[in-house]
Design a protein around this motif. Structure first.
Motif, PDB file in Angstrom:
ATOM      1  N   ASP A  75       1.116   5.182   7.887  1.00 54.42           N
ATOM      2  CA  ASP A  75      -0.017   4.850   7.016  1.00 54.42           C
ATOM      3  C   ASP A  75       0.403   4.799   5.549  1.00 54.42           C
ATOM      4  O   ASP A  75      -0.063   3.946   4.793  1.00 54.42           O
ATOM      5  CB  ASP A  75      -1.152   5.852   7.204  1.00 54.42           C
ATOM      6  N   ARG A  76       1.296   5.697   5.145  1.00 57.27           N
ATOM      7  CA  ARG A  76       1.774   5.707   3.763  1.00 57.27           C
ATOM      8  C   ARG A  76       2.511   4.403   3.449  1.00 57.27           C
ATOM      9  O   ARG A  76       2.296   3.789   2.406  1.00 57.27           O
ATOM     10  CB  ARG A  76       2.706   6.901   3.517  1.00 57.27           C
ATOM     11  N   ILE A  77       3.348   3.969   4.383  1.00 53.32           N
ATOM     12  CA  ILE A  77       4.100   2.722   4.181  1.00 53.32           C
ATOM     13  C   ILE A  77       3.139   1.533   4.148  1.00 53.32           C
ATOM     14  O   ILE A  77       3.285   0.643   3.304  1.00 53.32           O
ATOM     15  CB  ILE A  77       5.177   2.537   5.270  1.00 53.32           C
ATOM     16  N   ASN A 122      11.090  -1.004   3.579  1.00 52.77           N
ATOM     17  CA  ASN A 122       9.806  -0.470   4.034  1.00 52.77           C
ATOM     18  C   ASN A 122       9.366  -1.116   5.345  1.00 52.77           C
ATOM     19  O   ASN A 122       8.871  -0.432   6.234  1.00 52.77           O
ATOM     20  CB  ASN A 122       8.721  -0.674   2.980  1.00 52.77           C
ATOM     21  N   ARG A 171       0.032   1.518   3.182  1.00 50.77           N
ATOM     22  CA  ARG A 171      -0.636   1.537   1.877  1.00 50.77           C
ATOM     23  C   ARG A 171       0.289   1.010   0.792  1.00 50.77           C
ATOM     24  O   ARG A 171      -0.124   0.253  -0.093  1.00 50.77           O
ATOM     25  CB  ARG A 171      -1.118   2.940   1.521  1.00 50.77           C
ATOM     26  N   GLU A 172       1.552   1.420   0.850  1.00 53.04           N
ATOM     27  CA  GLU A 172       2.527   0.958  -0.131  1.00 53.04           C
ATOM     28  C   GLU A 172       2.711  -0.550  -0.077  1.00 53.04           C
ATOM     29  O   GLU A 172       2.925  -1.214  -1.099  1.00 53.04           O
ATOM     30  CB  GLU A 172       3.863   1.666   0.099  1.00 53.04           C
ATOM     31  N   GLU A 213       1.190   9.471   9.897  1.00 48.67           N
ATOM     32  CA  GLU A 213       0.926   9.628   8.468  1.00 48.67           C
ATOM     33  C   GLU A 213       1.943   8.846   7.643  1.00 48.67           C
ATOM     34  O   GLU A 213       1.582   8.199   6.651  1.00 48.67           O
ATOM     35  CB  GLU A 213       0.944  11.108   8.082  1.00 48.67           C
ATOM     36  N   GLU A 214       3.207   8.908   8.040  1.00 51.93           N
ATOM     37  CA  GLU A 214       4.243   8.157   7.335  1.00 51.93           C
ATOM     38  C   GLU A 214       4.008   6.652   7.484  1.00 51.93           C
ATOM     39  O   GLU A 214       4.162   5.888   6.530  1.00 51.93           O
ATOM     40  CB  GLU A 214       5.627   8.545   7.857  1.00 51.93           C
TER      41      GLU A 214
END
Length: 50
Positions: A39-41, A6, A43-44, A36-37
């Motif tokens: 931000d997703r990472i 990640n 958050r993860e 967006e990707e």
């Protein structure tokens, strides 16, 4: 050096976004999808609350 996959992906996406924004030759939809990707990472990884 990245600790895990990640973090490696996050680094690659961040560098790619910066390069595309600097070149100004890329579709904004592509940049937004990368953000967006990213931000997703984040958050993860529990780094971003967005």
């Amino acid at each position: 050096m990245s600790v895990n996959q990640n973090e490696a992906n996050l680094e690659a996406i961040t560098v790619t976004i910066a390069h595309l924004e600097k070149s100004k030759k890329c579709d904004e939809k592509v940049i937004e999808a990368l953000k967006e990707e990213r931000d997703r990472i984040l958050r993860e990884l529990n780094v971003h609350s967005g």
